[in-house]
Design an enzyme around this catalytic site. Structure first.
Site, mmCIF file in Angstrom:
data_model
loop_
_atom_site.group_PDB
_atom_site.id
_atom_site.type_symbol
_atom_site.label_atom_id
_atom_site.label_comp_id
_atom_site.label_asym_id
_atom_site.label_seq_id
_atom_site.Cartn_x
_atom_site.Cartn_y
_atom_site.Cartn_z
ATOM 1 C CD GLU A 355 -3.178 0.781 2.123
ATOM 2 O OE1 GLU A 355 -4.202 0.157 1.820
ATOM 3 O OE2 GLU A 355 -2.973 1.248 3.260
ATOM 4 C CG HIS A 386 6.347 -29.527 4.931
ATOM 5 N ND1 HIS A 386 6.826 -30.793 4.676
ATOM 6 C CD2 HIS A 386 7.037 -29.092 6.015
ATOM 7 C CE1 HIS A 386 7.733 -31.121 5.586
ATOM 8 N NE2 HIS A 386 7.886 -30.092 6.400
ATOM 9 C CE LYS A 514 -12.195 3.863 0.093
ATOM 10 N NZ LYS A 514 -11.765 4.363 1.417
#
Length: 549
Positions: A355, A386, A514
């Site tokens: 960000e 793993h 947004k």
């Protein structure tokens, strides 16, 4: 702060030539040539942290040229600008002063000629008083019972930082149970509410403006749930507090503004855990431990602001990152903590870095022609071994990695920690030096097998090595050392932003989605077919409407 295109500097041109000399040099070559490489390419901080950057594709000449780049881009001037309260977040006309929140020396820091420290200290004192009342049980809920559970409702910086720290410092937690709700998906708040009792739960609503869509949606759902049990709206004040600056909206919600904890526009969300946003941390580990967290960060702030660049840990890590990102073409960096309590650390700095430095426009308003912020990812070891280490060891991508581990564990069960640390040490060695064909064939001989009969499988067992890593070994994960570690990464991100000529402390990329969501939301209220968007978005919305019934 100067606005310099780094690729136009003499230092960058010198680095490009140097890269041509270095691109085929291996880490194994560098260690073979210098038996003292570890001592030259590692440093300790406060006897709490060892940073080993020797397993990188760098020489002293590389670092010198990278330091020249930092000088030419006036990193030293930028550091002074930030610490002195200059408005370096120019797109929002704001100072950037998370360092003031943990300024334990209490030296004056001015914004617009006004010392911010009295207000910082006043909020800290208020957090102390409030937290002590909750932790001690003096504060009672609407039925006279003490608080047992705290639910932090926030998103982004109002969630990721407090959640990461409370998890990392679980060995220091008290009796209070901490819960975090961020996602606007109703499942998140619904599942948390199943675990808590309205009589003994405190909700912290973390939104500077008290208008953040996700946070306020969750806060109102929590309030509705609470009032179903409590009945009278006057009881809201005993069970909700606000981390905000909008006193009017806080009061209208039913929260006593005496329990509103403010912060300032010079505190960016992803740098806000040191502020009132950290109230959940204080409630979890106690105020004294929170002060230790601040003190660790302050110690790193002092190191960053006063140590010459050649010995400056955030600067060194930042420069090495630029070296890989812009010259070797590495697109990602992995953060791999070998400590289960630190399981949210990579996610926290995924926001912190991406960000901050995920920008394609420079400080002059021009589109850049070089790489800016890397993709950050990671999981705790040994789980990652793993899962995705296969690609790091034998894939076609270069993935610089930060390995982080404590020398002392909070849970000394049997030989668990020795096994954990044996993997921590082994992985960086394996990534650096690999395994040659000759070694693979000799291993077969040692097993009494003829390599010639197994020739088809030998290439798959060869490891090229030459995969770069940093190792960060902490004495122990304490509030102090965690504070220092977080600040180390914060200042690394800042340093890279300065050199890459971008604005690190805004986040305009969050806005467009947004805005469009706010436009689409009313269109979802009815069953009418939508045709106001592109064919893909129309098709998705219309199928959603058909399926929801």
């Amino acid at each position: 702060m100067k606005n310099i295109n780094p690729t136009q500097t003499a230092a960058w041109q010198a680095l490009q030539k140097h890269f041509d000399e270095m691109k085929d040099v291996t880490i194994a070559d560098l260690f073979a040539k210098d038996g003292d490489r570890f001592s030259k390419f590692s440093a300790t901080f406060d006897d709490q942290m060892l940073v080993d950057y020797s397993k990188n594709r760098i020489t002293e000449e590389t670092l010198a040229k990278l330091q020249d780049l930092a000088k030419e881009c006036d990193l030293a001037g930028a550091i002074k600008s930030m610490f002195s309260g200059e408005k370096i977040n120019r797109t929002e006309n704001r100072a950037v002063l998370h360092v003031a929140l943990r300024n334990r020396s209490n030296t004056p820091i001015l914004v617009d000629g006004k010392d911010v420290m009295p207000e910082v200290n006043a909020v800290l004192e208020k957090m102390k008083t409030f937290s002590e009342a909750i932790i001690s049980g003096e504060w009672k809920g609407y039925t006279g019972k003490a608080i047992t559970d705290v639910v932090n409702i926030g998103i982004g910086g109002s969630d990721l930082g407090p959640y990461m720290v409370t998890e990392a410092l679980r060995p220091y937690k008290n009796h209070l149970n901490m819960h975090f709700v961020s996602n606007v998906d109703g499942t998140h708040i619904a599942e948390v509410l199943k675990k808590v009792n309205s009589e003994t739960t405190l909700f912290l609503v973390a939104s500077k403006t008290f208008t953040t869509q996700e946070t306020m949606t969750n806060a109102h759902s929590a309030r509705d749930w609470f009032l179903k049990a409590a009945g009278d709206e006057k009881h809201v004040a005993k069970h909700f507090a606000a981390l905000s600056t909008n006193a009017k909206a806080v009061g209208e919600f039913g929260i006593d503004t005496a329990n509103m904890f403010e912060f300032w526009d010079w505190v960016g969300g992803r740098y806000s855990l040191w502020s009132a946003i950290g109230l959940s941390i204080v409630l979890s580990i106690g105020f004294d431990n929170f002060v230790e967290l601040l003190s660790g960060a302050h110690a790193m702030d002092k190191h960053f602001s006063t140590t010459p660049a050649e010995k400056n840990l955030p600067v060194l890590l930042a420069l090495i990152g630029i070296w890989y990102n812009n010259f070797f073409g590495a697109e990602t960096e992995a953060i791999l903590p070998y400590d289960q309590y630190m399981h949210r650390f990579a996610a926290y700095f995924q926001q912190g870095n991406m960000e901050s430095n995920g920008k394609y426009v420079d400080r002059n308003g021009n589109v850049v022609d070089y790489q800016t912020g890397p993709i950050i990812w990671g999981e705790p070891g040994t789980n990652g071994q793993h899962a995705f280490y296969q690609l790091i060891h034998q894939g076609t991508k270069i993935v610089p990695c930060d390995f982080i581990a404590p020398a002392i564990t909070h849970n000394p069960l049997s030989d668990h920690h020795q096994k954990l640390l044996s993997n921590f040490f082994a992985q960086t060695e394996a990534l650096a030096f690999g395994k040659s064909r000759e070694v693979v064939e000799q291993e077969y001989r040692d097993q009494g097998k003829d390599p010639a009969t197994l020739d088809y499988v030998v290439p798959f067992k060869v490891f090229e090595g030459n995969r770069p890593t940093n190792s960060i070994l902490l004495r122990e994960i304490t509030p102090f050392s965690l504070g220092a570690l977080i600040a180390l990464y914060e200042h690394k991100i800042f340093t890279q932003g300065v050199i890459l000529n971008i604005f690190t402390f805004d986040q305009w990329g969050v806005e467009l989605g947004k805005q469009l969501a706010n436009r689409i939301l009313p269109e979802l209220k009815d069953d009418k077919e939508i045709s106001s968007h592109d064919s893909s978005t129309n098709g998705l919305i219309n199928r959603y409407k058909a399926w929801r019934g």
